[in-house]
Design a protein around this motif. Structure first.
Motif, PDB file in Angstrom:
ATOM      1  N   LEU A  22       0.879  -1.174   0.000  1.00  0.00           N
ATOM      2  CA  LEU A  22       0.000   0.000   0.000  1.00  0.00           C
ATOM      3  C   LEU A  22       0.912   1.217   0.000  1.00  0.00           C
ATOM      4  O   LEU A  22       1.389   1.638   1.055  1.00  0.00           O
ATOM      5  CB  LEU A  22      -0.860   0.018   1.270  1.00  0.00           C
ATOM      6  CG  LEU A  22      -2.051  -0.927   1.354  1.00  0.00           C
ATOM      7  CD1 LEU A  22      -2.732  -0.786   2.705  1.00  0.00           C
ATOM      8  CD2 LEU A  22      -3.043  -0.644   0.233  1.00  0.00           C
ATOM      9  N   ASP A 122      10.494  10.154   5.147  1.00  0.00           N
ATOM     10  CA  ASP A 122       9.048  10.328   4.979  1.00  0.00           C
ATOM     11  C   ASP A 122       8.270   9.300   5.781  1.00  0.00           C
ATOM     12  O   ASP A 122       7.216   9.607   6.332  1.00  0.00           O
ATOM     13  CB  ASP A 122       8.660  10.269   3.484  1.00  0.00           C
ATOM     14  CG  ASP A 122       8.944   8.923   2.839  1.00  0.00           C
ATOM     15  OD1 ASP A 122       9.918   8.250   3.250  1.00  0.00           O
ATOM     16  OD2 ASP A 122       8.214   8.539   1.915  1.00  0.00           O
ATOM     17  N   GLY A 127      11.412  -0.576   9.603  1.00  0.00           N
ATOM     18  CA  GLY A 127      12.416   0.058  10.461  1.00  0.00           C
ATOM     19  C   GLY A 127      13.858  -0.266  10.085  1.00  0.00           C
ATOM     20  O   GLY A 127      14.788   0.258  10.703  1.00  0.00           O
TER      21      GLY A 127
HETATM   22  P1  AMP Z   1      11.674   0.285   6.072  1.00  0.00           P
HETATM   23  O1  AMP Z   1      13.162   0.162   5.995  1.00  0.00           O
HETATM   24  O2  AMP Z   1      10.951  -0.995   5.848  1.00  0.00           O
HETATM   25  O3  AMP Z   1      11.230   0.987   7.349  1.00  0.00           O
HETATM   26  O4  AMP Z   1      11.222   1.200   4.840  1.00  0.00           O
HETATM   27  C1  AMP Z   1      11.321   2.564   4.889  1.00  0.00           C
HETATM   28  C2  AMP Z   1      11.675   3.175   3.556  1.00  0.00           C
HETATM   29  O5  AMP Z   1      10.971   2.582   2.470  1.00  0.00           O
HETATM   30  C3  AMP Z   1      11.339   4.650   3.567  1.00  0.00           C
HETATM   31  O6  AMP Z   1      12.435   5.359   3.018  1.00  0.00           O
HETATM   32  C4  AMP Z   1      10.092   4.772   2.711  1.00  0.00           C
HETATM   33  O7  AMP Z   1      10.209   5.875   1.859  1.00  0.00           O
HETATM   34  C5  AMP Z   1       9.985   3.468   1.923  1.00  0.00           C
HETATM   35  N1  AMP Z   1       8.683   2.776   2.073  1.00  0.00           N
HETATM   36  C6  AMP Z   1       8.469   1.582   2.672  1.00  0.00           C
HETATM   37  N2  AMP Z   1       7.187   1.214   2.626  1.00  0.00           N
HETATM   38  C7  AMP Z   1       6.522   2.201   1.992  1.00  0.00           C
HETATM   39  C8  AMP Z   1       5.128   2.428   1.646  1.00  0.00           C
HETATM   40  N3  AMP Z   1       4.169   1.558   1.948  1.00  0.00           N
HETATM   41  N4  AMP Z   1       4.821   3.589   1.000  1.00  0.00           N
HETATM   42  C9  AMP Z   1       5.797   4.475   0.694  1.00  0.00           C
HETATM   43  N5  AMP Z   1       7.099   4.320   0.989  1.00  0.00           N
HETATM   44  C10 AMP Z   1       7.476   3.205   1.632  1.00  0.00           C
END
Ligand code: AMP
Length: 176
Positions: A22, A122, A127
Motif C-alpha cells: 500500500l 518520509d 524500520g
Molecule cells: P523500512 O526500511 O521498511 O522501514 O522502509 C522505509 C523506507 O521505504 C522509507 O524510506 C520509505 O520511503 C519506503 N517505504 C516503505 N514502505 C513504503 C510504503 N508503503 N509507501 C511508501 N514508501 C514506503
C-alpha cells in the motif's frame, strides 16, 4: 490537527511498486504548499525543542523534507545516500532488505562529536532503513540522535526497533 489533514490528503496506491504494497504517496503533501509548509514547521519545532545542530535526510524522500527544514532552521543538511553516490571518504552501513542487502553511506567530514542530529525520512515501515541510519550516524558518536517520520506504518512495528534507544516524532500513525 495535522494528523487528520495528512490522513485525508495522503494518496494511497495499491500494489505499487509491487503486489501487496500500500504505497503512501507523499507527492500529495508536496503538491499542497500549505500542508507541505505545515509539515516542515512541525519538523522545525521538533528540531528546535531538541537543539538540533544538523539534519540528516535519508535518500530519497528524506531529502525533500529534511533539506527544506534545514534551510528554515539555518543549519546544515547531510544526505544519507545509497552506496557509491558520495565522492568523498565515507562511513558505510549495510542492512537487510526483504530480498538481499543494501548499503547506505555518509561523508566522514559531515558530523562532529558535539553535533545533535535529527534524522528525517518520509516513512518508517519495517524500520530497517532507520536502524541502519542510526548505526551509520552513531559512528560519529554525536551528542544526540533523534528521528522524525511523517508516516509510521504501525502494523509493521518498525518503530519498536528504534524507539527503545532514540526519541522519535511521528505525524501520522496508519497501517500499510
Ligand atoms: P523500512 O526500511 O521498511 O522501514 O522502509 C522505509 C523506507 O521505504 C522509507 O524510506 C520509505 O520511503 C519506503 N517505504 C516503505 N514502505 C513504503 C510504503 N508503503 N509507501 C511508501 N514508501 C514506503
Amino acid at each position: 490537527m495535522i494528523s487528520k489533514k495528512l490522513k485525508k490528503r495522503i494518496r494511497i496506491i495499491k500494489n505499487f511498486p509491487e503486489k501487496g504494497i500500500l504505497f503512501q504517496d507523499i507527492t500529495s503533501i508536496t503538491d499542497d504548499n500549505k500542508l507541505f509548509s505545515e509539515v516542515i514547521n512541525e519538523i522545525v519545532k521538533y528540531a528546535k525543542k531538541n537543539k538540533i545542530t544538523k539534519i540528516a535526510g535519508i535518500e530519497a524522500r528524506g531529502f525533500i523534507f529534511g533539506s527544506a527544514s534545514a534551510v528554515k532552521l539555518n543549519i546544515p543538511f547531510i544526505p544519507i545516500r545509497k552506496k557509491n553516490k558520495l565522492p568523498g571518504k565515507v562511513y558505510s552501513q549495510k542492512y537487510k532488505l526483504e530480498y538481499g542487502n543494501d548499503e547506505i553511506q555518509v561523508h566522514q567530514n559531515a558530523i562532529v562529536k558535539k553535533d545533535k542530529i535529527l534524522i528525517v525520512d518520509d516513512l518508517i515501515a519495517t524500520g530497517g532503513t532507520a536502524l541502519a541510519s542510526a548505526k551509520l550516524i552513531s559512528k560519529f558518536t554525536p551528542l544526540k540522535i533523534c528521528f522524525f517520520f511523517i508516516i509510521n506504518l504501525q502494523n509493521l512495528e518498525g518503530l519498536n526497533k528504534i524507539k527503545r534507544d532514540y526519541e522519535v516524532k511521528i505525524l501520522l500513525n496508519t497501517n500499510g
